[in-house]
Write a protein that holds these residues in place. Structure first.
Motif, PDB file in Angstrom:
ATOM      1  N   LEU A 186      -8.647   2.984  -1.446  1.00  0.00           N
ATOM      2  CA  LEU A 186      -7.364   3.483  -0.954  1.00  0.00           C
ATOM      3  C   LEU A 186      -6.746   4.445  -1.960  1.00  0.00           C
ATOM      4  N   ALA A 203      -6.097   8.250  -0.943  1.00  0.00           N
ATOM      5  CA  ALA A 203      -4.699   8.586  -0.674  1.00  0.00           C
ATOM      6  C   ALA A 203      -4.043   9.372  -1.803  1.00  0.00           C
ATOM      7  N   GLY A 252       0.819  -1.216   0.000  1.00  0.00           N
ATOM      8  CA  GLY A 252       0.000   0.000   0.000  1.00  0.00           C
ATOM      9  C   GLY A 252       0.848   1.258   0.000  1.00  0.00           C
ATOM     10  N   SER A 287      -8.795  -1.581  -2.526  1.00  0.00           N
ATOM     11  CA  SER A 287      -7.642  -0.917  -3.133  1.00  0.00           C
ATOM     12  C   SER A 287      -8.071   0.296  -3.952  1.00  0.00           C
ATOM     13  N   THR A 313      -6.407  -7.614  -0.339  1.00  0.00           N
ATOM     14  CA  THR A 313      -7.476  -6.955   0.426  1.00  0.00           C
ATOM     15  C   THR A 313      -8.861  -7.144  -0.184  1.00  0.00           C
TER      16      THR A 313
END
Length: 275
Positions: free
Chosen positions: A251, A255, A113, A248, A133
């Motif tokens: 994320l 992010a 990650g 993902s 994940t």
């Protein structure tokens, strides 16, 4: 009486001659010794015969035992292939599968990650995070496909998006989705085989679902008109999360703006405020 005496002397002479005959052969043993020696020789011959018979019996027993064991045991190549197959099947569920321990999976999630945030161009890191994940998301996608006629057919046939698919897409007419896909890939010099294979999904059918989602990513670019820029990838990741629920994708959506903010701060000069 005279005749009996003569006959007695004749027997004696014959006995002496017999003894002399034994002496002339070079054996100076007495008759009793000869007799005893004959018994010993016979006994030794009997022991030798018995030893030979016992040895041949043991040899025959070993050969028959060997034949028996060789006839009951499976061929060596069959045993080897069987053990290899069982060990291979316990090692990987599909070609390229890697079984991870819970600790290894957690380390890959964290390390992958961070690496995917810092280096978003690393498709292997992005894919590894998605695989480690996305188990629940893959199951939901699989279940939705099973309830749909087209999805169930795809699960049954398991088609792949490969370089051959791209070659056939070039033959499609202008204005078709196939030709648009071929043009999208060709202008960027992309190939369908560039994407890394699925490795960390511990279910063979779910691994195909993950592979299908990965191989159709570029099709989504064409379908929704998202360019291959950072902003275009972010928009597509948000769409993927809405459609698939992949952690993902969430994320990347959450992010990446932080990464973009740091990137833009390096481009925009900071001027001091006038006093």
């Amino acid at each position: 009486m005279l005749s009996r005496a003569v006959r007695g002397r004749g027997i004696a002479r014959h006995g002496v001659a017999a003894l002399r005959g034994v002496a002339t052969t070079g054996d100076d043993r007495s008759p009793s010794d000869v007799h005893a020696s004959g018994h010993r020789d016979a006994a030794e011959r009997g022991d030798a015969d018995a030893s030979t018979s016992s040895s041949s019996s043991r040899s025959s027993s070993r050969s028959s035992s060997s034949r028996s064991s060789s006839s009951s045991a499976p061929p060596a190549d069959f045993a080897t292939s069987s053990s290899t197959s069982s060990s291979s099947s316990s090692r990987e569920l599909y070609p390229g599968h890697v079984q991870l321990t819970p600790l290894q999976r957690a380390m890959l999630v964290v390390g992958g990650g961070l690496g995917a945030i810092l280096f978003p161009q690393r498709a292997d890191l992005v894919g590894a995070v998605g695989e480690t994940t996305g188990h629940l998301a893959f199951r939901r996608m699989r279940d939705r496909m099973r309830r749909d006629a087209v999805g169930a057919d795809i699960l049954r046939r398991r088609p792949r998006v490969t370089d051959d698919t791209l070659e056939r897409a070039w033959g499609c007419a202008d204005g078709t989705f196939g030709k648009a896909y071929a043009t999208f890939m060709g202008t960027r010099k992309f190939r369908a085989s560039d994407r890394p294979p699925v490795r960390f999904v511990d279910d063979e059918e779910l691994a195909y679902v993950a592979t299908r989602a990965r191989e159709t990513h570029d099709l989504w670019h064409v379908l929704f008109g998202c360019p291959t820029t950072v902003q275009g990838e972010l928009a597509l990741k948000a769409l993927e999360f809405a459609q698939t629920g992949m952690p993902s994708a969430a994320l990347a959506t959450l992010a990446a703006p932080l990464r973009l903010g740091a990137f833009y701060l390096t481009l925009v000069p900071i001027r001091p405020r006038p006093r």
